[in-house]
Design a protein around this motif. Structure first.
Motif, short mmCIF file in Angstrom:
data_model
loop_
_atom_site.label_atom_id
_atom_site.label_comp_id
_atom_site.label_asym_id
_atom_site.label_seq_id
_atom_site.Cartn_x
_atom_site.Cartn_y
_atom_site.Cartn_z
N PRO A 97 0.84 -1.21 0.00
CA PRO A 97 0.00 0.00 0.00
C PRO A 97 0.87 1.26 0.00
CG PRO A 97 -0.06 -1.06 2.15
CD PRO A 97 0.72 -1.96 1.24
N PRO A 98 0.29 2.40 -0.36
CA PRO A 98 1.08 3.64 -0.42
C PRO A 98 1.81 3.99 0.87
CG PRO A 98 -1.08 3.98 -1.41
CD PRO A 98 -1.08 2.60 -0.79
N GLU A 99 1.23 3.61 2.03
CA GLU A 99 1.90 3.91 3.31
C GLU A 99 3.24 3.19 3.39
OE1 GLU A 99 -1.45 2.09 3.70
OE2 GLU A 99 -1.95 4.01 2.78
N GLY A 100 3.33 2.03 2.76
CA GLY A 100 4.59 1.34 2.57
C GLY A 100 5.12 0.47 3.68
N GLU A 101 4.53 0.44 4.86
CA GLU A 101 5.07 -0.40 5.92
C GLU A 101 4.25 -1.67 6.04
OE1 GLU A 101 6.95 -0.02 10.38
OE2 GLU A 101 5.69 1.59 9.63
N LEU A 102 4.95 -2.83 5.99
CA LEU A 102 4.29 -4.12 6.11
C LEU A 102 4.96 -4.96 7.18
CD1 LEU A 102 3.55 -5.26 2.44
CD2 LEU A 102 1.97 -4.31 4.12
N GLN A 103 4.16 -5.82 7.77
CA GLN A 103 4.62 -6.75 8.79
C GLN A 103 4.34 -8.17 8.29
OE1 GLN A 103 3.47 -5.84 12.88
NE2 GLN A 103 2.59 -7.88 13.01
N PHE A 104 5.39 -9.00 8.26
CA PHE A 104 5.27 -10.39 7.85
C PHE A 104 5.53 -11.26 9.07
CE2 PHE A 104 6.46 -8.03 4.12
CZ PHE A 104 5.65 -8.56 3.13
N ASP A 113 13.08 -12.73 2.66
CA ASP A 113 13.62 -11.55 1.98
C ASP A 113 12.47 -10.86 1.29
OD1 ASP A 113 16.59 -11.75 2.26
OD2 ASP A 113 16.33 -13.59 1.12
N VAL A 114 12.47 -9.52 1.32
CA VAL A 114 11.51 -8.74 0.56
C VAL A 114 12.33 -7.98 -0.49
CG1 VAL A 114 9.77 -6.92 0.64
CG2 VAL A 114 9.96 -8.54 2.54
N VAL A 115 11.90 -8.13 -1.73
CA VAL A 115 12.65 -7.56 -2.86
C VAL A 115 11.79 -6.52 -3.58
CG1 VAL A 115 13.84 -8.10 -5.02
CG2 VAL A 115 13.87 -9.76 -3.13
N GLN A 116 12.37 -5.33 -3.78
CA GLN A 116 11.73 -4.29 -4.58
C GLN A 116 12.78 -3.72 -5.52
OE1 GLN A 116 9.69 -1.48 -1.84
NE2 GLN A 116 7.84 -2.08 -2.95
N ASP A 117 12.38 -3.50 -6.75
CA ASP A 117 13.27 -2.95 -7.78
C ASP A 117 14.57 -3.74 -7.88
OD1 ASP A 117 11.44 -0.89 -8.38
OD2 ASP A 117 12.20 0.31 -6.70
N ARG A 140 9.13 -6.36 10.31
CA ARG A 140 8.52 -5.18 9.70
C ARG A 140 9.47 -4.60 8.67
NH1 ARG A 140 5.60 -2.41 14.99
NH2 ARG A 140 3.94 -3.98 15.10
N PHE A 141 8.89 -4.16 7.55
CA PHE A 141 9.66 -3.59 6.45
C PHE A 141 9.06 -2.25 6.05
CE2 PHE A 141 10.39 -8.11 6.20
CZ PHE A 141 11.69 -8.24 5.77
N LYS A 142 9.92 -1.27 5.79
CA LYS A 142 9.49 0.01 5.24
C LYS A 142 9.75 -0.08 3.74
CE LYS A 142 10.02 2.49 9.44
NZ LYS A 142 10.02 3.72 10.09
N LEU A 143 8.66 -0.05 2.98
CA LEU A 143 8.74 -0.30 1.54
C LEU A 143 8.12 0.86 0.77
CD1 LEU A 143 7.43 -3.93 1.92
CD2 LEU A 143 9.80 -3.30 1.42
N ALA A 144 8.42 0.90 -0.51
CA ALA A 144 7.75 1.84 -1.40
C ALA A 144 6.41 1.22 -1.82
CB ALA A 144 8.62 2.09 -2.62
N GLY A 145 5.41 2.04 -2.00
CA GLY A 145 4.14 1.52 -2.48
C GLY A 145 4.34 0.88 -3.85
N GLY A 146 3.63 -0.20 -4.11
CA GLY A 146 3.75 -0.89 -5.40
C GLY A 146 4.11 -2.35 -5.21
N ALA A 147 4.67 -2.94 -6.24
CA ALA A 147 4.95 -4.39 -6.25
C ALA A 147 6.19 -4.74 -5.41
CB ALA A 147 5.17 -4.86 -7.68
#
Length: 168
Positions: A97-104, A113-117, A140-147
């Motif tokens: 989501p645009p907020e970008g923070e997710l918890q797994f 591992d969480v991979v972006q770009d 918890r990961f701080k991510l960019a919104g998107g895939a």
């Protein structure tokens, strides 16, 4: 020979202090020892639907992965921790989501591992507890919104429950 009354009171007081300390330590074990609440995962995991490697994950839900032998998985980038031979893994996709923070949160030991770009994103926070039934760790990961691509590796068992949530 009988101990003086004052000595008995000291022994009883010390016992009460030690007993209170052990009860306090016992209360701080298990699921309460996580750095953040895991009740949502506990509610989601029992009815988590089955998923295979390559599945699309939905924020706010959990899945029960059937993992494959780790040497048969095509990872986007090499896992951040080399998986041992004979372990299991999977990959998945999630829309951040645009907020970008997710918890797994994971039900058992495994590397995530969480991979972006095309790059691995380092976790922003980690909490793990070995004696919480059904939940082993939460990151918890701080991510960019998107895939984003989720890579699971190094699991000792061929199944793993994973919850994808926004932090509380």
């Amino acid at each position: 020979m009988r101990a003086p009354v004052a000595m008995k009171k000291v022994v009883i007081s010390l016992f009460a202090i030690l007993a209170g300390t052990s009860f306090a330590l016992a209360a701080d074990t298990g699921c309460d020892a996580f750095k953040w609440p895991v009740e949502r995962e506990q509610a989601l995991f029992p009815s988590a639907p089955a998923a295979q490697s390559g599945a699309a994950l939905t924020v706010g839900e959990a899945v029960d992965f059937s993992l494959a032998a780790v040497d048969t998985i095509s990872f986007e980038v090499p896992p951040g921790h080399a998986p041992a031979a004979g372990t299991f893994g999977a990959t998945a996709r999630v829309t951040v989501p645009p907020e970008g923070e997710l918890q797994f949160s994971l039900s058992d030991d495994a590397w995530i591992d969480v991979v972006q770009d095309g790059k691995t994103v380092k976790s922003a926070a980690f909490s793990g507890v070995k004696n919480c039934p059904g939940i082993r760790k939460s990151l918890r990961f701080k991510l960019a919104g998107g895939a984003a691509i989720i890579q699971l590796s190094g699991a000792k068992k061929a199944d793993l429950k994973v919850a994808v949530l926004t932090p509380e």
